[in-house]
Structure formats: structure tokens, C-alpha cells
Design a protein around this motif. Structure first.
Motif, mmCIF file in Angstrom:
data_model
loop_
_atom_site.group_PDB
_atom_site.id
_atom_site.type_symbol
_atom_site.label_atom_id
_atom_site.label_comp_id
_atom_site.label_asym_id
_atom_site.label_seq_id
_atom_site.Cartn_x
_atom_site.Cartn_y
_atom_site.Cartn_z
ATOM 1 N N PRO A 33 0.798 -1.228 0.000
ATOM 2 C CA PRO A 33 0.000 0.000 0.000
ATOM 3 C C PRO A 33 0.836 1.287 0.000
ATOM 4 O O PRO A 33 0.326 2.353 0.316
ATOM 5 C CB PRO A 33 -0.802 -0.124 1.295
ATOM 6 N N SER A 34 2.105 1.181 -0.389
ATOM 7 C CA SER A 34 2.995 2.347 -0.312
ATOM 8 C C SER A 34 2.474 3.534 -1.115
ATOM 9 O O SER A 34 2.545 4.682 -0.670
ATOM 10 C CB SER A 34 4.400 1.979 -0.825
ATOM 11 N N LYS A 35 1.927 3.264 -2.300
ATOM 12 C CA LYS A 35 1.515 4.368 -3.173
ATOM 13 C C LYS A 35 0.366 5.165 -2.572
ATOM 14 O O LYS A 35 0.409 6.404 -2.547
ATOM 15 C CB LYS A 35 1.130 3.845 -4.561
ATOM 16 N N ILE A 36 -0.670 4.485 -2.084
ATOM 17 C CA ILE A 36 -1.814 5.221 -1.546
ATOM 18 C C ILE A 36 -1.411 5.999 -0.287
ATOM 19 O O ILE A 36 -1.859 7.120 -0.064
ATOM 20 C CB ILE A 36 -3.021 4.293 -1.268
ATOM 21 N N ARG A 37 -0.504 5.428 0.499
ATOM 22 C CA ARG A 37 -0.060 6.124 1.707
ATOM 23 C C ARG A 37 0.794 7.349 1.358
ATOM 24 O O ARG A 37 0.777 8.351 2.082
ATOM 25 C CB ARG A 37 0.706 5.169 2.617
ATOM 26 N N ALA A 38 1.529 7.266 0.255
ATOM 27 C CA ALA A 38 2.354 8.394 -0.168
ATOM 28 C C ALA A 38 1.537 9.461 -0.889
ATOM 29 O O ALA A 38 1.903 10.649 -0.888
ATOM 30 C CB ALA A 38 3.476 7.916 -1.080
ATOM 31 N N THR A 39 0.417 9.063 -1.496
ATOM 32 C CA THR A 39 -0.360 9.972 -2.337
ATOM 33 C C THR A 39 -1.471 10.674 -1.575
ATOM 34 O O THR A 39 -1.759 11.844 -1.818
ATOM 35 C CB THR A 39 -0.975 9.187 -3.520
ATOM 36 N N LEU A 40 -2.110 9.952 -0.658
ATOM 37 C CA LEU A 40 -3.243 10.486 0.089
ATOM 38 C C LEU A 40 -2.932 10.496 1.586
ATOM 39 O O LEU A 40 -2.156 9.661 2.056
ATOM 40 C CB LEU A 40 -4.492 9.624 -0.150
ATOM 41 N N PRO A 41 -3.559 11.384 2.339
ATOM 42 C CA PRO A 41 -3.372 11.376 3.795
ATOM 43 C C PRO A 41 -4.235 10.305 4.461
ATOM 44 O O PRO A 41 -5.021 10.579 5.370
ATOM 45 C CB PRO A 41 -3.804 12.788 4.202
ATOM 46 N N TRP A 42 -4.077 9.076 3.995
ATOM 47 C CA TRP A 42 -4.918 7.959 4.439
ATOM 48 C C TRP A 42 -4.303 7.311 5.657
ATOM 49 O O TRP A 42 -3.185 6.793 5.606
ATOM 50 C CB TRP A 42 -5.064 6.956 3.298
#
Length: 341
Positions: free
Chosen positions: A300-309
Motif C-alpha cells: 500500500p505504499s503508493k496510496i499512503r504516499a499519495t493520500l493522507p490515508w
């Protein structure tokens, strides 16, 4: 992320499992929401009283045009579709019709109405059976069942449509979605559902006599399939953040995994249900089902880097406890579901 100007959102399949949680997440965050759902697998009780529900098909161009005009729709969250992998192997044309052809009709209506933002409920099944420990967005997409292909085809259509018509989109590739709203406002309510945690909770509450374990000879630590289970409310939160991201950067489109990056086997999941209920579910070992891979775990690295999720419920026991809470409440909203199958 800066404060984003909220716009009216149409949620397709908003009376279903994941869609109803997305509706709650949008409402809780102050967005205007409307739903289109044919109620084939969705439920009217899952729709909040103050959310407009248009009962109909996402391929109905006239109905979509009316909704867009009445609601001033500026974004679509698209959940409507068929999701059962073994069924897709048995009925491939049904899946290409329902998931791909109808998504094309929805996109065409969105383009005609000038709807600029589109979020798509995709799947980790687009990766097939990857030979890697964790799956990144750059992992080759080679589906092994019609369900995965139907979703991948829709992703490609979205990419081409966005390039041609000035729309931006986000395709979120889900891993195994489970659990229920922590406040028990909605949850997985489908009779005959195939999701493992749902099935296990039905067994734990006496609605099933046992749980079938499909495949005990996979190349995994205990021989059963390993999956990355994500809480449905964390997934819904990711959709809202993805929409904000599309509005903030209208020239950008995104494809991202939605998972926690941790895998659990079928037997580990059943152990978690036993642990939560302090009882033991009967397990029956069965042959593998067609179209299933041994292990599918996200990176999940991309979503964590892209969004404040920031997931709130990334714990298997919490996921199970919320699923069980909803399963017990389901007897109130769907009394027929309390019967043993």
C-alpha cells in the motif's frame, strides 16, 4: 491536503455493501450524495433517509441524464457490479455485460453530461496470481478469471476516456474487503455471500452449520489461501480522500492498491472468529475453487504516499468484531437472514 470544494456525488451501487459505507463516509464528511442502484444485491434499508435513491440501471442513459441534471452531479463513485469470482468463471458473459459493458454506458453518460471526476471500484483480481510476496501497482496485470478481466477492461476504458475527454479518475484496486460500520449502520447483508469473514460470522451466529475451506494444498504456510483483509470503513475513507485528490489536481488520474500489506490465511481468519466468540466453528475441507490464487497481499505504499490515508481499523480482530456486531443486528433489519442455511 487543503480544504477541498465539495461537489455533488452520485454513488452507483450505493445500497450495496461497499457502496453504502462510501455513502456514509461522504455524508459524514459533508458531501451531497445521491444513489443509483437497481437493488438486485443492494437494500433500501442501507440508504440513509436523507439520501436520494434512484432505483434503476447504470446503463439507462435517460435516467442518468435526469439524475445528473437534478443533482448537479460533478463526481461519480462507481461500485455497481458483480463480484463473485467462481460465478464469473461459470458465467463470463454476464460479468462482461454487468461490469464492463454497463460501465462503458455509465462513462458515456458522464462524458455527455460533463462530469469531471470518476472513482472506480476495481480489484486486486486484476493482478491474477502474481509471483511476488506483495503486489505493487507496477506488478503485471494478468487476471486469471473473468471477474478480474472485466474490471481491468473497465480501467483501460477509463484511462482512454479520461485522456480523450478531460475527465480524471481514480481506480482503487481492493484486496479483501471485510467488516462493517463500527456504529452498525450498515454492513454485508447479502444472502449466500461468499466473503470468508461474512460466512464465518454466519457460522458463528448459528446461521450456517459450518464453513467450507476451499483448498488446503496451496503453497502457503498452512496450505490455505492467504489474503490481505481491509476494513470496509477504512476503504470508504480512502474513496473520499481519493475524490478530494482528484478535485485538487484535476489533471491527475490515479491507480492505487487498497490494502494493509499484511496477509492472513483462511485458517487464521477462522481462528480469529473463534477467538472473538470464544467458540469453535466447524470447518470442512474442500477442493480448490476455480479462479483463485494462493496468496494476494498488497503493497500500500503508493496510496499512503499519495493520500493522507490513516487506516483506523487495521486489525483482524477488530474487523471480525465489527462484522459480528453487524451480523447480530442483521436479524433486526433482515429477519429472514436469521434462518439457518
Amino acid at each position: 491536503m487543503n480544504e477541498v470544494r465539495k461537489c455533488p456525488v452520485l454513488v452507483t451501487g450505493g445500497a450495496g455493501y461497499i457502496g453504502s459505507h462510501a455513502v456514509l463516509a461522504l455524508k459524514d464528511a459533508g458531501w451531497d450524495v445521491a444513489i443509483i442502484d437497481n437493488l438486485s444485491t443492494g437494500f433500501r434499508f442501507a440508504v440513509p433517509d436523507d439520501v436520494p435513491l434512484y432505483e434503476g440501471d447504470i446503463a439507462d442513459a435517460d435516467l442518468l441524464a435526469r439524475i445528473f441534471a437534478e443533482q448537479g452531479t460533478r463526481a461519480i463513485m462507481h461500485f455497481a457490479g458483480s463480484i463473485v469470482v467462481p460465478e464469473s468463471v461459470e458465467k463470463p458473459l454476464d460479468y462482461y455485460e454487468n461490469n464492463t459493458v454497463k460501465s462503458r454506458a455509465l462513462m458515456a453518460a458522464a462524458v455527455k453530461a460533463g462530469v469531471p471526476h470518476f472513482i472506480f471500484s476495481s480489484t486486486a483480481a486484476t493482478y491474477g496470481a502474481p509471483d511476488v510476496e506483495t503486489v505493487q501497482e507496477t506488478t503485471p496485470t494478468v487476471p486469471i478469471n473473468p471477474y478480474g478481466w472485466s474490471k481491468l477492461m473497465t480501467e483501460q476504458m477509463l484511462s482512454d476516456t479520461a485522456a480523450a475527454h478531460g475527465m480524471n479518475y481514480c481506480a482503487l484496486r481492493y484486496f479483501n474487503v471485510a467488516g462493517a460500520d463500527p456504529e452498525a449502520r450498515t454492513g454485508q447483508s447479502t444472502a449466500g455471500a461468499t466473503h470468508l469473514i461474512k460466512v464465518a460470522c454466519e457460522a458463528a451466529t448459528g446461521k450456517r452449520s459450518h464453513v467450507d475451506v476451499y483448498g488446503t494444498d496451496y503453497d502457503t504456510p498452512d496450505g490455505t489461501g492467504v489474503r490481505d483483509y481491509i476494513h470496509v470503513s477504512d476503504l470508504a475513507a480512502a474513496h473520499v480522500l481519493a475524490l478530494e485528490g482528484l478535485i485538487e489536481q484535476p489533471s491527475r488520474s490515479l491507480v492505487m492498491n487498497c490494502g494493509y500489506g499484511r496477509g492472513f490465511s483462511v485458517l487464521e481468519v477462522l481462528d480469529a472468529v473463534d477467538r472473538t466468540t470464544n467458540a469453535t466453528i466447524k470447518r470442512e475441507m474442500k477442493p480448490r475453487r476455480a479462479g483463485n490464487s494462493a496468496a494476494l497481499v498488497s503493497d500500500p505504499s503508493k496510496i499512503r504516499a499519495t493520500l493522507p490515508w490513516q487506516p483506523k481499523y487495521a486489525d483482524l480482530d477488530v474487523i471480525v468484531s465489527h462484522a459480528l456486531q453487524w451480523e447480530r443486528r442483521l436479524a433486526e433489519v433482515r429477519p429472514e437472514m436469521s434462518k439457518k442455511s
